[in-house]
Design an enzyme around this catalytic site. Structure first.
Site, PDB file in Angstrom:
ATOM      1  CG  ASP A  55      -2.086   0.908   1.154  1.00  0.00           C
ATOM      2  OD1 ASP A  55      -2.043   1.838   0.329  1.00  0.00           O
ATOM      3  OD2 ASP A  55      -3.056   0.724   1.891  1.00  0.00           O
ATOM      4  CG  ASP A  56      -0.280   4.860   0.071  1.00  0.00           C
ATOM      5  OD1 ASP A  56      -1.049   4.494  -0.837  1.00  0.00           O
ATOM      6  OD2 ASP A  56      -0.620   5.672   0.953  1.00  0.00           O
TER       7      ASP A  56
ATOM      8  CB  CYS B 197      -6.845   2.570  -1.534  1.00  0.00           C
ATOM      9  SG  CYS B 197      -5.406   3.270  -0.703  1.00  0.00           S
TER      10      CYS B 197
ATOM     11  NE  ARG C 151      -6.198  -1.230  -1.602  1.00  0.00           N
ATOM     12  CZ  ARG C 151      -5.175  -1.760  -0.930  1.00  0.00           C
ATOM     13  NH1 ARG C 151      -5.235  -3.017  -0.541  1.00  0.00           N
ATOM     14  NH2 ARG C 151      -4.131  -1.032  -0.639  1.00  0.00           N
TER      15      ARG C 151
ATOM     16  CG  HIS D  18     -10.354   0.699   1.068  1.00  0.00           C
ATOM     17  ND1 HIS D  18      -9.343   1.613   0.911  1.00  0.00           N
ATOM     18  CD2 HIS D  18     -11.458   1.436   1.401  1.00  0.00           C
ATOM     19  CE1 HIS D  18      -9.794   2.842   1.118  1.00  0.00           C
ATOM     20  NE2 HIS D  18     -11.079   2.758   1.420  1.00  0.00           N
TER      21      HIS D  18
ATOM     22  CG  ASN E 288      -1.952   4.087  -4.533  1.00  0.00           C
ATOM     23  OD1 ASN E 288      -3.075   3.700  -4.181  1.00  0.00           O
ATOM     24  ND2 ASN E 288      -1.084   4.560  -3.652  1.00  0.00           N
TER      25      ASN E 288
END
Length: 450
Positions: A44-45, A84, A88, A139, A305
């Site tokens: 994530d990130d 996000c 996904r 999410h 991302n």
């Protein structure tokens, strides 16, 4: 009626705490060795430059760098969106947000999720005889039928949305700094806080349909994920069935865990420590794969991302994709933008004996390609009633080709799938323009927007 009965039965055994044993021991069939297992790890990130194999300045990813040396590294690999939920949704459906209906992030207050008429990768593989599990951040909707257990996953352990979308007792490192959950002693009204800090709703941790801890202890979450992931691999391997495990990490999204993270004398401070923690977690999962099903398991690592530049030193590195023109205008070249650093992500493929070792691929590929590639390798069939935006990248993975998505018109016009990707990112970029124009380290947008 049969499906409704099974769903009711599923909910019942979950609340009785019996679901995981059912996953462990059911259907020891004759599929062992015939179909490959899949482990998909989504960071994530994480910035393209956070992977040491990509960017020599990074020294914190020893396990990932080893995986790159033992497998294939992709240097032109892209997320399907620069935030996000849309990213996904595209991974699990093989379709752009403009097709699957997810073009923004879901929030704590969201009552919907990934549209129920979308077919997930887990649903396709479960129909093909796979046992399916998910560990980490979902999410894509957390109410009713949007829950992972109703979207194809036999087992789920994780948080329903980003871990900055609910308060915890271990708030960790963030910009702005956020307080721990209110104590609820009834002495006064709810606290007031910066708009970027968590809500007063404590962040829940789910195991299947049950909340097992609220608030989550973020300092121990990485180890919990490692334990549950390795347990799933062990149990699924013992069952004799092929398996799909999707691990959606909390790293490298803020807040960065405060426990065991301290200033690094060599310079990277809390971010470097968090990156090493994530790298150890991935290493534990890879080690378990190597010990249990090494030659029949395909491990795919990538990111959702680029880094969240507004978080300053708590954000990752875009490597050379700095978007100099954009940053000189006071904006950002990372997450939330259509610039290269927002959607070009690190990616590795590892499958001993099948994926060639120590290969750097320049093929233009995307998160959208995971769905059709995995379905093809599993010997399953894509749903026939919809359009997919990815491609089967097997020939690239096996070392037979360096060609991913093609361009036409002398390299000027991208393929339809990438045109769609660009359009979606352009839309997101316009939505984010007002948030980035004042500078790369301005306070971040509210959780429901990022």
């Amino acid at each position: 009626m049969g499906w409704l009965f099974l769903k009711v039965l599923f909910v019942g055994v979950t609340f009785l705490g019996c679901l995981y044993p059912l996953v462990d021991f059911c259907c020891s069939g004759d599929t062992r060795g015939q179909k490959p297992n899949f482990v998909i790890i989504l960071a994530d990130d994480m910035g393209w430059g956070d992977l040491g194999a990509n960017w020599a300045e990074t020294k914190d990813t020893a396990n990932l760098d080893e995986m790159a040396a033992e497998g294939m590294r992709f240097v032109d690999f892209h997320a399907a969106a620069s935030t996000c939920s849309p990213s996904r949704a595209s991974l699990l459906t093989g379709r752009l947000g403009l097709r699957n209906g997810v073009t923004h992030n879901f929030a704590v207050t969201s009552v919907g999720g990934l549209p129920l008429n979308e077919t997930t990768l887990a649903e396709v593989l479960r129909q093909a005889g796979y046992v399916t599990g998910m560990i980490g951040k979902w999410h894509l909707g957390h109410h009713g039928s949007y829950h992972p257990n109703f979207r194809g996953f036999d087992y789920y352990f994780g948080i329903p949305y980003s871990h900055d979308m609910g308060c915890t007792d271990t708030p960790g490192y963030n910009h702005p700094p956020c307080p721990a959950c209110p104590r609820g002693d009834g002495d006064g009204p709810s606290r007031t806080h910066e708009r970027d800090c968590y809500t007063d709703v404590a962040l829940p941790l789910y195991e299947n349909l049950n909340i097992v801890k609220q608030p989550v202890n973020l300092s121990s979450l990485a180890q919990k994920y490692a334990e549950k992931a390795t347990q799933f691999i062990q149990h699924a391997s013992a069952s004799g069935r092929p398996f799909l495990l999707y691990v959606a990490l909390a790293h490298m999204h803020v807040p960065l865990s405060g426990t065991r993270l301290s200033a690094d004398r060599r310079g990277r401070r809390p971010y470097g420590a968090a990156l090493r923690e994530m790298d150890r977690l991935v290493g534990q999962i890879k080690d378990k794969v190597d010990r249990t099903a090494r030659e029949n398991t395909f491990l795919w690592f990538t990111g959702d991302n680029g880094p969240w530049a507004q978080k300053c030193e708590l954000a990752g590195s875009v490597g050379p994709f700095t978007g100099s023109w954009q940053t000189h205008q006071g904006g950002s070249a990372a997450k939330q933008t259509t610039w290269e650093g927002g959607h070009r992500v690190p990616a590795l493929a590892y499958w001993p004996g099948t994926v060639p070792i120590n290969v750097t691929s320049t093929a233009l590929l995307s998160v959208l390609d995971i769905f059709p590639t995995v379905v093809a390798l599993a010997g399953a069939s894509l749903p026939q009633d919809r359009h997919f935006d990815g491609l089967d990248a097997s020939s690239v993975l096996f070392g037979w080709s360096q060609t991913g998505h093609r361009v036409s018109g002398g390299g000027v016009r991208p393929s339809p799938a990438l045109q769609g990707l660009g359009l979606l990112l352009l839309i997101r970029g316009h939505l984010c323009a007002k948030r980035t124009v004042l500078g790369t380290c301005m306070p971040a947008a509210p959780p429901d927007l990022v």
